[in-house]
Scaffold this active site. Sequence first.
Site, PDB file in Angstrom:
ATOM      1  N   LYS A 147       0.811  -1.224   0.000  1.00 48.19           N
ATOM      2  CA  LYS A 147       0.000   0.000   0.000  1.00 48.19           C
ATOM      3  C   LYS A 147       0.846   1.277   0.000  1.00 48.19           C
ATOM      4  CE  LYS A 147      -4.426  -1.335   0.340  1.00 48.19           C
ATOM      5  NZ  LYS A 147      -5.525  -0.809  -0.492  1.00 48.19           N
ATOM      6  N   SER A 181       0.784  -9.766   0.021  1.00 49.51           N
ATOM      7  CA  SER A 181       0.493  -8.332  -0.005  1.00 49.51           C
ATOM      8  C   SER A 181       0.801  -7.603   1.289  1.00 49.51           C
ATOM      9  CB  SER A 181      -0.983  -8.101  -0.374  1.00 49.51           C
ATOM     10  OG  SER A 181      -1.821  -8.749   0.565  1.00 49.51           O
TER      11      SER A 181
END
Length: 425
Positions: free
Chosen positions: A59, A318
């Site tokens: 992110k 992730s």
Amino acid sequence: MSSTRSVEPIHASDIQLAQARISSTIAQTPLQYCPRLSEATGAQVYLKREDLQDVRSYKIRGAMNSVSQLSAQERAAGIVAASAGNHAQGVAYACRTLGIQGKIFVPNQTPKQKRDRIRVHGGEAVELVVTGDSFDEAAQAARADAAERGATVVEPFDARPTVIGQGTVAAEVLAQLTAEGKALDTIVVPVGGAGLVSGVLSYVADMSPRTAVVGVEPRGAASLQAAIRNDGPVTLESVDPFVDGAAVKRLGALNWEIVEANLGRLHAMDVSEGSVCTEMLDLYQNEGIIAEPAGALSVAALRELKLQPGEVVVCIISGGNNDVLRYNEVMERSLVHRGLKHYFLVNFPQEPGQLRHFLEEVLGEGDDVTRFEYLKRNNRETGTALVGVQLTKAADLAPLLERMENSRLDCRQLEPGSPEYEFVI
């Protein structure tokens, strides 16, 4: 019904420019070959370790690309973000790095570990607000605050700069494989609001058009598949918050436009929360990877994919922002998923020796009682107990149920998904 594209398409050149723009503040994460998963699937499986970013998540890419392009006036007015936790850490990092004041909204379900890391990365530059029972409620509060104060919202997935930043993951993967003389056959991508998968789709469409993209959602929050079925984003009535990094009720509008344009190369699927937990534990025990639930989505999908022998597959890990306090629940969900943990309501006659009868004649040799508590004594003759039983192997359940059926005890199995079961777990 096709939607009308409302923004300029995203191309590999946009993502390459973003890569140059943010390269000094983000890590180029390793692409690691995984012998265990390669042997299990027959493919060549690589793990893209985005859990090794400074904020332990990809992110930071979208956040840095978005914030670094703000004008001086926008920076002075401050920024606002809503997040389940990882986007917030990326924005907090960007605020402190670039000297911008930020206000970040996260839902109540955000683990304490993620909240603490937001404060660490943001320092004095960030104010943290915890509000709402879902990401969508936190996002609504963030947009209202930004509108009132004239601040800029840094979107977690539904914005062009964010998607372009996330696409740099795919740019790195292709470059790393090329350096090894390999081509990318399949890339497996976790999906929440679809910022990452739309960035990946945009890049491979230009640079590796034969690559298949697998978008993996948690079964309790499958907003991508809902959008595909309905030819556009729809709001799910409810989501299971366990996979907090991907528990999003509605796919982003921009993200849907990109997905829709690439449906020919995208395979959307979901995996159960229990299988995610099993893979979290396997990654930790075998590869030493601390993956959060969303970070294990891609690996959880592997065993359900029909992969060709020897094909090159990349799974994006992730994020790694997992609270150690959650591991009891992770273990519990994994045992249930593997058919090793079961719960029963047992009505014991209040006579001497009934518990001994249950332990010696109903339970099998390898069965273990992991929970026992009386719930209610209806009268002097009977008492109902909640009994948790852990089996040695899943096949031991059928003999156990048969012994319960033949016993003089009244035994009822609690089924996963039932209201009683949800109360127990």
